[in-house]
Write a protein that holds these residues in place. Structure first.
Motif, PDB file in Angstrom:
ATOM      1  N   MET A 121       0.848  -1.177   0.000  1.00 25.44           N
ATOM      2  CA  MET A 121       0.000   0.000   0.000  1.00 25.44           C
ATOM      3  C   MET A 121       0.892   1.237   0.000  1.00 25.44           C
ATOM      4  O   MET A 121       1.918   1.276   0.647  1.00 25.44           O
ATOM      5  N   ALA A 122       0.466   2.267  -0.733  1.00 29.90           N
ATOM      6  CA  ALA A 122       1.154   3.546  -0.730  1.00 29.90           C
ATOM      7  C   ALA A 122       0.149   4.635  -0.416  1.00 29.90           C
ATOM      8  O   ALA A 122      -1.059   4.487  -0.623  1.00 29.90           O
ATOM      9  N   GLN A 123       0.664   5.720   0.100  1.00 30.00           N
ATOM     10  CA  GLN A 123      -0.160   6.890   0.364  1.00 30.00           C
ATOM     11  C   GLN A 123       0.442   8.057  -0.402  1.00 30.00           C
ATOM     12  O   GLN A 123       1.665   8.210  -0.456  1.00 30.00           O
ATOM     13  N   ALA A 124      -0.428   8.856  -0.997  1.00 27.74           N
ATOM     14  CA  ALA A 124       0.022   9.944  -1.854  1.00 27.74           C
ATOM     15  C   ALA A 124      -0.618  11.259  -1.431  1.00 27.74           C
ATOM     16  O   ALA A 124      -1.805  11.302  -1.104  1.00 27.74           O
ATOM     17  N   LEU A 125       0.179  12.316  -1.458  1.00 26.01           N
ATOM     18  CA  LEU A 125      -0.322  13.671  -1.240  1.00 26.01           C
ATOM     19  C   LEU A 125      -0.705  14.210  -2.605  1.00 26.01           C
ATOM     20  O   LEU A 125       0.149  14.334  -3.492  1.00 26.01           O
ATOM     21  N   GLU A 126      -2.006  14.520  -2.772  1.00 24.74           N
ATOM     22  CA  GLU A 126      -2.499  14.872  -4.096  1.00 24.74           C
ATOM     23  C   GLU A 126      -3.299  16.168  -4.110  1.00 24.74           C
ATOM     24  O   GLU A 126      -3.954  16.519  -3.130  1.00 24.74           O
ATOM     25  N   LEU A 127      -3.222  16.839  -5.263  1.00 21.57           N
ATOM     26  CA  LEU A 127      -4.002  18.045  -5.540  1.00 21.57           C
ATOM     27  C   LEU A 127      -5.165  17.633  -6.428  1.00 21.57           C
ATOM     28  O   LEU A 127      -4.962  17.035  -7.490  1.00 21.57           O
ATOM     29  N   PHE A 128      -6.399  17.957  -6.000  1.00 24.07           N
ATOM     30  CA  PHE A 128      -7.590  17.611  -6.758  1.00 24.07           C
ATOM     31  C   PHE A 128      -8.193  18.859  -7.397  1.00 24.07           C
ATOM     32  O   PHE A 128      -8.073  19.959  -6.868  1.00 24.07           O
ATOM     33  N   PHE A 129      -8.879  18.662  -8.517  1.00 18.70           N
ATOM     34  CA  PHE A 129      -9.302  19.755  -9.383  1.00 18.70           C
ATOM     35  C   PHE A 129     -10.772  20.143  -9.198  1.00 18.70           C
ATOM     36  O   PHE A 129     -11.588  19.366  -8.716  1.00 18.70           O
ATOM     37  N   ASP A 130     -11.077  21.331  -9.698  1.00 17.35           N
ATOM     38  CA  ASP A 130     -12.460  21.804  -9.758  1.00 17.35           C
ATOM     39  C   ASP A 130     -13.259  20.895 -10.693  1.00 17.35           C
ATOM     40  O   ASP A 130     -12.691  20.109 -11.458  1.00 17.35           O
ATOM     41  N   ALA A 131     -14.570  21.008 -10.638  1.00 16.42           N
ATOM     42  CA  ALA A 131     -15.455  20.112 -11.386  1.00 16.42           C
ATOM     43  C   ALA A 131     -15.214  20.175 -12.890  1.00 16.42           C
ATOM     44  O   ALA A 131     -15.223  19.139 -13.572  1.00 16.42           O
ATOM     45  N   GLU A 132     -14.976  21.359 -13.425  1.00 23.15           N
ATOM     46  CA  GLU A 132     -14.777  21.500 -14.872  1.00 23.15           C
ATOM     47  C   GLU A 132     -13.492  20.806 -15.329  1.00 23.15           C
ATOM     48  O   GLU A 132     -13.486  20.087 -16.334  1.00 23.15           O
ATOM     49  N   ALA A 133     -12.400  20.996 -14.604  1.00 25.03           N
ATOM     50  CA  ALA A 133     -11.137  20.348 -14.964  1.00 25.03           C
ATOM     51  C   ALA A 133     -11.223  18.838 -14.754  1.00 25.03           C
ATOM     52  O   ALA A 133     -10.722  18.061 -15.574  1.00 25.03           O
ATOM     53  N   ASP A 134     -11.846  18.415 -13.658  1.00 25.85           N
ATOM     54  CA  ASP A 134     -12.048  16.992 -13.390  1.00 25.85           C
ATOM     55  C   ASP A 134     -12.792  16.356 -14.562  1.00 25.85           C
ATOM     56  O   ASP A 134     -12.383  15.303 -15.076  1.00 25.85           O
ATOM     57  N   ALA A 135     -13.865  17.005 -15.007  1.00 23.83           N
ATOM     58  CA  ALA A 135     -14.664  16.484 -16.124  1.00 23.83           C
ATOM     59  C   ALA A 135     -13.851  16.449 -17.419  1.00 23.83           C
ATOM     60  O   ALA A 135     -13.967  15.498 -18.205  1.00 23.83           O
ATOM     61  N   ALA A 136     -13.015  17.455 -17.644  1.00 24.97           N
ATOM     62  CA  ALA A 136     -12.195  17.500 -18.863  1.00 24.97           C
ATOM     63  C   ALA A 136     -11.204  16.340 -18.900  1.00 24.97           C
ATOM     64  O   ALA A 136     -10.993  15.724 -19.962  1.00 24.97           O
ATOM     65  N   VAL A 137     -10.609  16.011 -17.765  1.00 28.88           N
ATOM     66  CA  VAL A 137      -9.691  14.863 -17.719  1.00 28.88           C
ATOM     67  C   VAL A 137     -10.474  13.571 -17.931  1.00 28.88           C
ATOM     68  O   VAL A 137     -10.037  12.677 -18.664  1.00 28.88           O
ATOM     69  N   ARG A 138     -11.642  13.476 -17.337  1.00 33.22           N
ATOM     70  CA  ARG A 138     -12.453  12.263 -17.504  1.00 33.22           C
ATOM     71  C   ARG A 138     -12.878  12.069 -18.969  1.00 33.22           C
ATOM     72  O   ARG A 138     -12.994  10.934 -19.439  1.00 33.22           O
ATOM     73  N   VAL A 139     -13.078  13.164 -19.700  1.00 31.82           N
ATOM     74  CA  VAL A 139     -13.369  13.068 -21.139  1.00 31.82           C
ATOM     75  C   VAL A 139     -12.172  12.450 -21.866  1.00 31.82           C
ATOM     76  O   VAL A 139     -12.333  11.582 -22.741  1.00 31.82           O
ATOM     77  N   LEU A 140     -10.961  12.867 -21.504  1.00 31.45           N
ATOM     78  CA  LEU A 140      -9.765  12.290 -22.116  1.00 31.45           C
ATOM     79  C   LEU A 140      -9.654  10.804 -21.780  1.00 31.45           C
ATOM     80  O   LEU A 140      -9.318   9.984 -22.646  1.00 31.45           O
ATOM     81  N   TRP A 141      -9.918  10.450 -20.511  1.00 32.85           N
ATOM     82  CA  TRP A 141      -9.912   9.033 -20.125  1.00 32.85           C
ATOM     83  C   TRP A 141     -10.900   8.240 -20.986  1.00 32.85           C
ATOM     84  O   TRP A 141     -10.591   7.153 -21.457  1.00 32.85           O
ATOM     85  N   GLN A 142     -12.089   8.802 -21.198  1.00 32.84           N
ATOM     86  CA  GLN A 142     -13.106   8.109 -21.992  1.00 32.84           C
ATOM     87  C   GLN A 142     -12.674   7.965 -23.444  1.00 32.84           C
ATOM     88  O   GLN A 142     -12.890   6.922 -24.064  1.00 32.84           O
ATOM     89  N   ARG A 143     -12.061   8.999 -24.005  1.00 28.55           N
ATOM     90  CA  ARG A 143     -11.567   8.930 -25.384  1.00 28.55           C
ATOM     91  C   ARG A 143     -10.532   7.814 -25.529  1.00 28.55           C
ATOM     92  O   ARG A 143     -10.530   7.085 -26.523  1.00 28.55           O
ATOM     93  N   LEU A 144      -9.667   7.674 -24.521  1.00 32.39           N
ATOM     94  CA  LEU A 144      -8.683   6.591 -24.548  1.00 32.39           C
ATOM     95  C   LEU A 144      -9.382   5.240 -24.492  1.00 32.39           C
ATOM     96  O   LEU A 144      -9.082   4.336 -25.293  1.00 32.39           O
ATOM     97  N   ASP A 145     -10.302   5.086 -23.547  1.00 28.87           N
ATOM     98  CA  ASP A 145     -11.025   3.823 -23.409  1.00 28.87           C
ATOM     99  C   ASP A 145     -11.756   3.466 -24.702  1.00 28.87           C
ATOM    100  O   ASP A 145     -11.735   2.315 -25.145  1.00 28.87           O
ATOM    101  N   ASP A 146     -12.401   4.463 -25.325  1.00 27.30           N
ATOM    102  CA  ASP A 146     -13.131   4.231 -26.574  1.00 27.30           C
ATOM    103  C   ASP A 146     -12.203   3.771 -27.691  1.00 27.30           C
ATOM    104  O   ASP A 146     -12.623   3.055 -28.607  1.00 27.30           O
ATOM    105  N   ALA A 147     -10.926   4.162 -27.622  1.00 31.68           N
ATOM    106  CA  ALA A 147      -9.938   3.772 -28.629  1.00 31.68           C
ATOM    107  C   ALA A 147      -9.227   2.470 -28.271  1.00 31.68           C
ATOM    108  O   ALA A 147      -8.300   2.049 -28.970  1.00 31.68           O
ATOM    109  N   GLY A 148      -9.625   1.852 -27.161  1.00 33.71           N
ATOM    110  CA  GLY A 148      -9.020   0.592 -26.761  1.00 33.71           C
ATOM    111  C   GLY A 148      -7.749   0.739 -25.943  1.00 33.71           C
ATOM    112  O   GLY A 148      -7.016  -0.227 -25.742  1.00 33.71           O
ATOM    113  N   VAL A 149      -7.489   1.956 -25.466  1.00 37.95           N
ATOM    114  CA  VAL A 149      -6.329   2.214 -24.613  1.00 37.95           C
ATOM    115  C   VAL A 149      -6.841   2.303 -23.183  1.00 37.95           C
ATOM    116  O   VAL A 149      -7.611   3.208 -22.865  1.00 37.95           O
ATOM    117  N   PRO A 150      -6.439   1.378 -22.305  1.00 35.06           N
ATOM    118  CA  PRO A 150      -6.965   1.400 -20.935  1.00 35.06           C
ATOM    119  C   PRO A 150      -6.491   2.633 -20.155  1.00 35.06           C
ATOM    120  O   PRO A 150      -5.310   2.781 -19.866  1.00 35.06           O
TER     121      PRO A 150
END
Length: 177
Positions: free
Chosen positions: A1-30
């Motif tokens: 197990m690891a623990q990480a200190l992380e910076l989390f984003f506002d809703a708009e930026a979070d959603a924009a990254v999730r769109v990129l994740w979805q585009r990758l998944d749709d192209a067969g890239v996990p």
């Protein structure tokens, strides 16, 4: 197990990254969404270690709470060298972001068990991971799908410690108004 200190984003930026994740998944890239089964939120990691004890968490909250945490510009589509291929959006590194990173490591100095060398001052590349542990072909496909990447302006709304196994976050600072 690891623990990480992380910076989390506002809703708009979070959603924009999730769109990129979805585009990758749709192209067969996990993407990170697929690899973590949606457990993890888009973020930039400041520090990581086997454990970040409660005393270090209190020091982090106190020290980082006095700083102005800058907006992040996730700007450059890139990768790290090595066998474990990572597709990422790197953040523009300015003096304000480096000051936050330095303050975090000052508060953690000598307190973290097995700190990650990749996140120490001088070695750290601030980034938001889009995919990791992918093949060369998947990396190439990921670049093809996402290039050119539009910059994402991310306002940091939370700073927290994430259990990288479970995805659970202990919020240290919330900057939401």
């Amino acid at each position: 197990m690891a623990q990480a200190l992380e910076l989390f984003f506002d809703a708009e930026a979070d959603a924009a990254v999730r769109v990129l994740w979805q585009r990758l998944d749709d192209a067969g890239v996990p993407s990170m969404a697929t690899r973590t089964h949606q457990r993890h939120r888009p973020h930039v990691t400041l520090a990581m270690g086997a454990t970040i004890p409660p005393s270090a968490r209190r020091a982090l909250a106190a020290d980082l709470g006095t700083l102005s945490i800058p907006d992040l510009w996730l700007y450059t589509l890139g990768t790290f060298p090595g066998e474990d291929s990572v597709l990422l959006l790197s953040a523009i590194t300015d003096t304000e972001l480096l000051a936050v990173h330095s303050a975090a490591h000052d508060a953690l100095a000598g307190k973290v068990t097995q700190p990650s060398a990749y996140h120490l001052p001088g070695a750290w590349v601030p980034h938001c991971t889009l995919a990791q542990g992918i093949t060369r072909d998947e990396l190439s496909a990921g670049f093809a799908v996402l290039h050119p990447a539009e910059p994402i302006r991310a306002t940091v709304t939370e700073v927290g410690i994430t259990d990288t196994r479970t995805g659970e976050v202990e919020v240290l600072i919330s900057t939401r108004e």
